[in-house]
Design an enzyme around this catalytic site. Structure first.
Site, PDB file in Angstrom:
ATOM      1  N   ILE A  66      -5.040   7.469  10.636  1.00 41.54           N
ATOM      2  CA  ILE A  66      -4.678   8.306  11.871  1.00 41.54           C
ATOM      3  C   ILE A  66      -3.203   9.140  11.537  1.00 41.54           C
ATOM      4  O   ILE A  66      -2.208   8.455  11.567  1.00 41.54           O
ATOM      5  CB  ILE A  66      -4.563   7.436  13.145  1.00 41.54           C
ATOM      6  CG1 ILE A  66      -5.637   6.478  13.387  1.00 41.54           C
ATOM      7  CG2 ILE A  66      -4.378   8.344  14.105  1.00 41.54           C
ATOM      8  CD1 ILE A  66      -5.521   5.392  14.421  1.00 41.54           C
ATOM      9  N   ARG A  67      -3.444  10.408  11.347  1.00 44.70           N
ATOM     10  CA  ARG A  67      -2.359  11.445  10.847  1.00 44.70           C
ATOM     11  C   ARG A  67      -1.370  10.542   9.991  1.00 44.70           C
ATOM     12  O   ARG A  67      -0.261  10.141  10.227  1.00 44.70           O
ATOM     13  CB  ARG A  67      -1.505  11.772  12.153  1.00 44.70           C
ATOM     14  CG  ARG A  67      -2.367  12.579  13.111  1.00 44.70           C
ATOM     15  CD  ARG A  67      -1.270  13.037  14.182  1.00 44.70           C
ATOM     16  NE  ARG A  67      -0.454  13.977  13.839  1.00 44.70           N
ATOM     17  CZ  ARG A  67       0.874  13.861  13.886  1.00 44.70           C
ATOM     18  NH1 ARG A  67       1.458  12.879  14.905  1.00 44.70           N
ATOM     19  NH2 ARG A  67       1.626  14.689  13.314  1.00 44.70           N
ATOM     20  N   GLU A  96      -4.695  -3.033  11.767  1.00 46.60           N
ATOM     21  CA  GLU A  96      -4.856  -4.113  13.014  1.00 46.60           C
ATOM     22  C   GLU A  96      -5.737  -3.378  14.098  1.00 46.60           C
ATOM     23  O   GLU A  96      -6.092  -3.811  14.860  1.00 46.60           O
ATOM     24  CB  GLU A  96      -3.290  -3.729  13.774  1.00 46.60           C
ATOM     25  CG  GLU A  96      -3.084  -2.447  14.367  1.00 46.60           C
ATOM     26  CD  GLU A  96      -2.645  -1.415  13.622  1.00 46.60           C
ATOM     27  OE1 GLU A  96      -2.816  -1.789  12.312  1.00 46.60           O
ATOM     28  OE2 GLU A  96      -2.344  -0.084  13.752  1.00 46.60           O
ATOM     29  N   CYS A 145       1.332   2.267   8.516  1.00 52.35           N
ATOM     30  CA  CYS A 145       1.414   3.745   9.062  1.00 52.35           C
ATOM     31  C   CYS A 145       3.047   4.371   9.323  1.00 52.35           C
ATOM     32  O   CYS A 145       3.738   4.309   8.076  1.00 52.35           O
ATOM     33  CB  CYS A 145       0.377   4.136   9.936  1.00 52.35           C
ATOM     34  SG  CYS A 145       0.180   5.786   9.992  1.00 52.35           S
ATOM     35  N   GLY A 203       2.762   4.484  14.845  1.00 58.03           N
ATOM     36  CA  GLY A 203       3.098   4.908  16.181  1.00 58.03           C
ATOM     37  C   GLY A 203       3.859   6.387  15.645  1.00 58.03           C
ATOM     38  O   GLY A 203       3.192   7.081  14.582  1.00 58.03           O
ATOM     39  N   GLU A 204       4.597   6.732  16.199  1.00 57.70           N
ATOM     40  CA  GLU A 204       5.555   7.948  15.726  1.00 57.70           C
ATOM     41  C   GLU A 204       6.839   7.549  14.998  1.00 57.70           C
ATOM     42  O   GLU A 204       7.787   6.993  15.569  1.00 57.70           O
ATOM     43  CB  GLU A 204       5.771   8.893  16.859  1.00 57.70           C
ATOM     44  CG  GLU A 204       6.298  10.290  16.646  1.00 57.70           C
ATOM     45  CD  GLU A 204       5.495  11.028  15.589  1.00 57.70           C
ATOM     46  OE1 GLU A 204       4.231  10.775  15.864  1.00 57.70           O
ATOM     47  OE2 GLU A 204       6.024  11.559  14.882  1.00 57.70           O
ATOM     48  N   HIS A 262      -4.443   1.519   9.378  1.00 59.45           N
ATOM     49  CA  HIS A 262      -4.244   0.557  10.165  1.00 59.45           C
ATOM     50  C   HIS A 262      -5.113  -0.608  10.333  1.00 59.45           C
ATOM     51  O   HIS A 262      -6.015  -0.580  11.027  1.00 59.45           O
ATOM     52  CB  HIS A 262      -4.477   1.257  11.795  1.00 59.45           C
ATOM     53  CG  HIS A 262      -3.343   2.386  12.208  1.00 59.45           C
ATOM     54  ND1 HIS A 262      -2.438   1.990  13.110  1.00 59.45           N
ATOM     55  CD2 HIS A 262      -3.393   3.664  11.716  1.00 59.45           C
ATOM     56  CE1 HIS A 262      -1.638   3.099  13.071  1.00 59.45           C
ATOM     57  NE2 HIS A 262      -2.064   4.012  12.545  1.00 59.45           N
TER      58      HIS A 262
HETATM   59  N1  GLN Z   1       2.247  10.786  11.785  1.00 62.61           N
HETATM   60  C1  GLN Z   1       2.681   9.604  12.319  1.00 62.61           C
HETATM   61  C2  GLN Z   1       4.322   9.675  11.811  1.00 62.61           C
HETATM   62  O1  GLN Z   1       4.743  10.642  11.161  1.00 62.61           O
HETATM   63  C3  GLN Z   1       2.378   8.252  11.746  1.00 62.61           C
HETATM   64  C4  GLN Z   1       1.096   8.194  12.350  1.00 62.61           C
HETATM   65  C5  GLN Z   1       0.560   6.709  12.720  1.00 62.61           C
HETATM   66  O2  GLN Z   1       1.541   5.901  12.672  1.00 62.61           O
HETATM   67  N2  GLN Z   1      -0.532   6.421  13.079  1.00 62.61           N
HETATM   68  O3  GLN Z   1       5.139   9.140  12.402  1.00 62.61           O
END
Ligand code: GLN
Length: 191
Positions: free
Chosen positions: A134-135, A173, A78, A46-47, A171
């Site tokens: 993903i990022r 999941e 992540c 997530g973030e 990820h």
């Molecule tokens: N870029 C997000 C962060 O720095 C992490 C991305 C993700 O969990 N897919 O928190």
């Protein structure tokens, strides 16, 4: 087995679905009392800044840190990996910080913000595991107590384990491959 999935923000629904496929009781965690009696905890992607702030607001941070130190198996994917590392480039906040490694947030350039990569991961068997990034963060440094479980072709660490703590920059999941979650459950069973 009862596995909690931190459900403050991010991809928690997908983790719950995979754990259910593995016939495990998966419970969303939003409050400190929901951490009681768990056999493991998943911290989803997530973030990381948002999840971290909400963990503080909901009084979950200290509790999760203590449970990790007392041996609760925790799987961070992540953003979850970012929050478990004790040193993070690009995060100026006090986080859970129980894994002795340095992680860099948003480590891939714009055109590669998201990509997929077949990863060799011997602990999951011979068949490669599809890493969905993903990022994503990367692991820049690990202490000797941390075992790197998967690397990109250039040697960059993207999955690791320290005792009962397990992390991936990608990820699992979001795949139909249950092996990574099974491996986490095996850690909880004492393998
Ligand atoms: N870029 C997000 C962060 O720095 C992490 C991305 C993700 O969990 N897919 O928190």
């Amino acid at each position: 087995m009862r596995i909690g999935v931190l459900a403050l923000q991010g991809a928690f629904v997908e983790h719950i679905a995979i754990l259910n496929q593995l016939k495990v009781e998966a419970l969303p965690v939003r409050l400190p009392q929901e951490l009681v009696g768990l056999d493991g905890l998943v911290i989803p992607g997530g973030e990381s800044t948002t999840i971290n702030k909400l963990m503080l607001d909901y009084n979950l941070m200290c509790e999760i840190r203590n449970l990790a130190k007392n041996g609760l198996p925790i799987f961070g994917t992540c953003a979850g990996m970012i929050l478990l590392a004790n040193k993070v480039s690009g995060l100026d906040m006090d986080s859970i910080g129980v894994m002795n490694m340095t992680v860099r947030r948003n480590a891939f350039g714009r055109q590669k913000d998201s990509f997929e990569n077949e990863l060799s991961m011997p602990v999951l068997g011979e068949k490669p595991f599809l890493g969905i990034f993903i990022r994503a963060p990367v692991i820049e440094w690990t202490s000797s107590e941390v075992e790197v479980l998967a690397r990109l072709a250039d040697g960059t660490g993207v999955a690791a384990r320290q005792g009962r703590l397990l992390v991936s920059a990608f990820h699992p999941e979001l795949t139909n491959d249950l092996r990574f979650h099974e491996y986490f459950l095996d850690i909880g069973r004492g393998y």
